[in-house]
Write an enzyme that holds these catalytic residues in place. Structure first.
Site, PDB file in Angstrom:
ATOM      1  N   ARG A   1       0.816  -1.223   0.000  1.00  0.00           N
ATOM      2  CA  ARG A   1       0.000   0.000   0.000  1.00  0.00           C
ATOM      3  C   ARG A   1       0.848   1.270   0.000  1.00  0.00           C
ATOM      4  NH1 ARG A   1      -4.205  -1.257   4.775  1.00  0.00           N
ATOM      5  NH2 ARG A   1      -2.286  -2.091   5.674  1.00  0.00           N
TER       6      ARG A   1
ATOM      7  N   ARG B   1       4.425   2.922  -0.792  1.00  0.00           N
ATOM      8  CA  ARG B   1       5.714   2.752  -1.459  1.00  0.00           C
ATOM      9  C   ARG B   1       6.851   3.445  -0.715  1.00  0.00           C
ATOM     10  NH1 ARG B   1       6.260   3.069  -8.001  1.00  0.00           N
ATOM     11  NH2 ARG B   1       8.384   2.274  -8.184  1.00  0.00           N
TER      12      ARG B   1
ATOM     13  N   LYS C   1      -4.149 -17.554   6.935  1.00  0.00           N
ATOM     14  CA  LYS C   1      -4.971 -18.568   7.596  1.00  0.00           C
ATOM     15  C   LYS C   1      -6.465 -18.285   7.463  1.00  0.00           C
ATOM     16  CE  LYS C   1      -3.689 -16.108  11.785  1.00  0.00           C
ATOM     17  NZ  LYS C   1      -2.584 -15.389  11.144  1.00  0.00           N
TER      18      LYS C   1
ATOM     19  N   LYS D   1      -6.836 -21.586  12.318  1.00  0.00           N
ATOM     20  CA  LYS D   1      -5.759 -22.574  12.212  1.00  0.00           C
ATOM     21  C   LYS D   1      -6.280 -23.994  12.431  1.00  0.00           C
ATOM     22  CE  LYS D   1      -2.560 -19.063  13.900  1.00  0.00           C
ATOM     23  NZ  LYS D   1      -1.810 -18.563  15.064  1.00  0.00           N
TER      24      LYS D   1
END
Length: 437
Positions: free
Chosen positions: A51, A53, A112, A212
């Site tokens: 997002r 730089r 996840k 998870k």
């Protein structure tokens, strides 16, 4: 495992340059020669997307091609593998992974939430387009949990899988036990130390661990698991007083994710549990994670290590890249893709176990008889009972702990509803499941 004789570099496009993304680039550069020797070819980052730089990430990205839109990594002809480290189950992370797999490009991700919520659909995209999807970093950071469950134990029928799957919760519960401080104070300390997010709800409410566990259960049992079939309970209601009672009873309190496949279906839950203080998993403290699996032939195994952080997670991401470079691929859930639906969850209340029940009750004669009568009528048998005296003579309520024999969840829920309605009970009852190991 197949070997890859391709001597050209494996060119990587990384989306997301946060802690893990920057750590992965750092690791790839520091261990370049070692990785080339192990992978049989160079692993080379050629393009990135993030997002901001201008942000200083402690690594030089000036020589890398920058894409403002992460989806452009898929159409970049110089990118062989897309590495998704953005995070989140929706938005650009999902769009990027779906686009890459649809285009036949291999994907490595640490996401996840994405896999837990959309794993079934992503597995189909992977199979339909012959595009590997690897995600070692999605569960337990640097612990090789995915490879162990999906590949190392491929010959065995697994009976259950799970463990301590969230380092933030494990740290909070460890400090509460060691210091006697209550939850809110320890959470604030964890936030100050960087072990808990400013908004810690995903961790302390059990959602991260449930993501998870969903992945581990799918791998263990060879079929996707619907995330909303996992019963989830966090640790907000655990008090310092519970650790005092647990110590007296010979237990420790841990947030566990556990999945078992029964004749009635899948039992999968994340919840605080009491464990014998000398059980191996009860000794796993601080920010460490532990993954436990049990098979018919191998018996029980436990892996312990750091479940998060730049270094451990970057190692897991890079291990997947080495596999792709070698030409080693495997179906997402460890079995050939099929049209089988997600595993069916057991109906609520069908489980059984022993339970710890902590109440705040009026300090007067007859109260215990009223409570035990409710338990008797609900078919719940008591193993032991503990009562601490009031802190001072003016306190009208005292803590009472009841430990049950094995009983059904439905019986316990019925009993708790009736006990909570008694006028002699103040505050909501606290119930914690007791696990043997």
């Amino acid at each position: 495992m197949t070997s890859c004789s391709n001597s050209s570099p494996l060119r990587l496009g990384i989306a997301g340059l946060g802690t893990v993304g920057a750590g992965t680039i750092r690791l790839l550069r520091m261990n370049a020669d070692l990785l080339s020797a192990r992978a049989g070819r160079k692993l080379e980052v050629v393009a990135v997307s993030a997002r901001d730089r201008t942000r200083d990430r402690g690594i030089d990205v000036s020589t890398l091609r920058w894409h403002e839109n992460p989806l452009d990594l898929v159409s970049d002809p110089d990118v062989d593998v897309v590495v998704e480290l953005i995070g989140g189950s929706e938005g650009p992370a999902r769009a990027l992974v779906e686009k890459a797999l649809s285009a036949g490009k291999p994907v490595v991700t640490a996401n996840k939430a994405l896999l837990a919520v959309h794993g079934s659909a992503l597995a189909k995209l992977s199979a339909d387009n012959n595009a590997p999807l690897l995600f070692e970093a999605a569960v337990a950071g640097g612990i090789p949990a995915i490879k162990t469950v999906r590949e190392g134990l491929a010959a065995d029928k697994l009976l259950h899988v799970g463990g301590i799957l969230n380092g933030t919760c494990n740290y909070i519960l460890t400090v509460m036990r060691e210091t006697g401080k209550d939850f809110d104070l320890v959470l604030k300390d964890a936030q100050d130390l960087g072990y808990a997010e400013a908004d810690p709800s995903t961790d302390i409410d059990g959602i991260d661990a449930a993501h998870k566990l969903t992945i581990l259960a799918g791998l263990a049992f060879g079929r996707p698991v619907a995330f909303d079939s996992v019963q989830v309970e966090g640790i907000r209601h655990i008090g310092a007083i519970d650790f005092a009672f647990a110590r007296t009873l010979g237990y420790r309190i841990k947030l566990l994710g556990l999945a078992r496949l029964t004749d009635a279906g899948l039992q999968a839950r994340v919840a605080p549990c009491l464990l014998p203080h000398n059980a191996p998993i009860a000794q796993v403290d601080g920010v460490f994670n532990a993954v436990v699996a049990e098979g018919e032939f191998v018996g029980r195994i436990m892996l312990e290590g750091r479940g998060a952080g730049a270094g451990p997670t970057a190692c897991a991401v890079t291990a997947d890249l080495v596999d792709i470079a070698r030409g080693h691929t495997i179906p997402v859930w460890g079995v050939q893709a099929s049209a089988e639906p997600a595993l069916r969850a057991c109906p609520a209340g069908t489980g059984a176990g022993a339970f710890y029940l902590r109440l705040m009750v009026e300090d007067r004669p007859g109260v215990i008889a009223d409570i035990t009568a409710v338990l008797r009528d609900c078919g719940v048998s008591l193993r032991s009972m503990l009562q601490h005296p009031a802190e001072n003579e003016t306190t009208p309520y005292v803590p009472l702990v009841l430990v049950t024999h094995q009983t059904s969840e439905s019986s316990m829920q019925e009993a708790i509803t009736k006990i909570d309605a008694l006028s002699v009970v103040t505050d909501s009852p606290v119930m914690i499941r007791i696990e043997t190991a």
